[in-house]
Write a protein that holds these residues in place. Structure first.
Motif, short mmCIF file in Angstrom:
data_model
loop_
_atom_site.label_atom_id
_atom_site.label_comp_id
_atom_site.label_asym_id
_atom_site.label_seq_id
_atom_site.Cartn_x
_atom_site.Cartn_y
_atom_site.Cartn_z
N GLU A 118 76.64 63.30 80.64
CA GLU A 118 76.51 64.45 79.75
C GLU A 118 77.29 65.65 80.29
O GLU A 118 77.99 66.33 79.54
N THR A 122 80.44 67.36 78.32
CA THR A 122 80.32 68.73 77.81
C THR A 122 81.09 69.76 78.61
O THR A 122 81.57 70.74 78.05
N ARG A 123 81.23 69.56 79.92
CA ARG A 123 81.84 70.58 80.77
C ARG A 123 83.22 70.19 81.31
O ARG A 123 84.06 71.06 81.51
#
Length: 186
Positions: A118, A122-123
């Motif tokens: 995740e 996302t980053r």
């Protein structure tokens, strides 16, 4: 058709933005002309000569040139190959090619792996895509996260720094079980 180009942190790689969708989903990496047999676009780019790698994102193509090749010599041929491809109406990929992504992982570390994936999605991946590349998860074992860098990020002089100082610090901050990040070959 107007194709923009952008430099990347890797001096041997340029990012080409055709102003059209390249892949609807995921990424595709062609580290050699032999690997490009499923892609009419990648085959055209390799045929320009002096090309050692092609990588597709959703809206970009990154091309890595041979060390002995000057961008001034190969860039016009690559631009022509991309333009010809889009004018031909041929698909970017032939047949069923799965979009690249993360390798699965079940077992006792499943929750940690889900958190790692995740954070990567996302980053990290959006930032790496800005530079014309991608990063995929390959495993987690005894506190070590194994990642594979693709496109402009593969072979980039700053990729080790990106892995160690950027990604490793981010993962260690949010997930205490992560002790280290290491690169893996495809």
């Amino acid at each position: 058709m107007f194709i923009q180009t952008e430099s990347t942190p890797n001096p041997a790689t340029l990012k080409f933005l055709p102003g059209q969708t390249v892949l609807d989903l995921g990424t595709a990496d062609f580290p050699s002309a032999e690997a490009a047999q499923t892609s009419p676009l990648a085959r055209r780019i390799f045929a320009a000569g002096g090309v050692t790698g092609v990588f597709f994102g959703t809206d970009f193509v990154t091309v890595t040139k041979a060390e002995a090749t000057a961008w001034d010599h190969v860039k016009p041929a690559i631009l022509g190959a991309i333009m010809e491809h889009y004018q031909s109406g041929a698909p970017v990929l032939e047949g069923e090619q799965a979009a690249s992504g993360h390798k699965g992982h079940d077992g006792p570390d499943g929750d940690i792996v889900r958190q790692i994936k995740e954070l990567l999605d996302t980053r990290v991946r959006p930032a790496v895509a800005q530079d014309g590349g991608d990063i995929t998860f390959h495993g987690f074992d005894r506190g070590v996260v194994y990642l594979h860098m693709q496109g402009a990020c593969a072979g980039c002089p700053s990729s080790t720094l990106t892995l160690k100082m950027g990604i490793e610090n981010l993962l260690r901050h949010y997930i205490p079980e992560v002790l280290e990040v290491r690169p893996v070959a495809a």
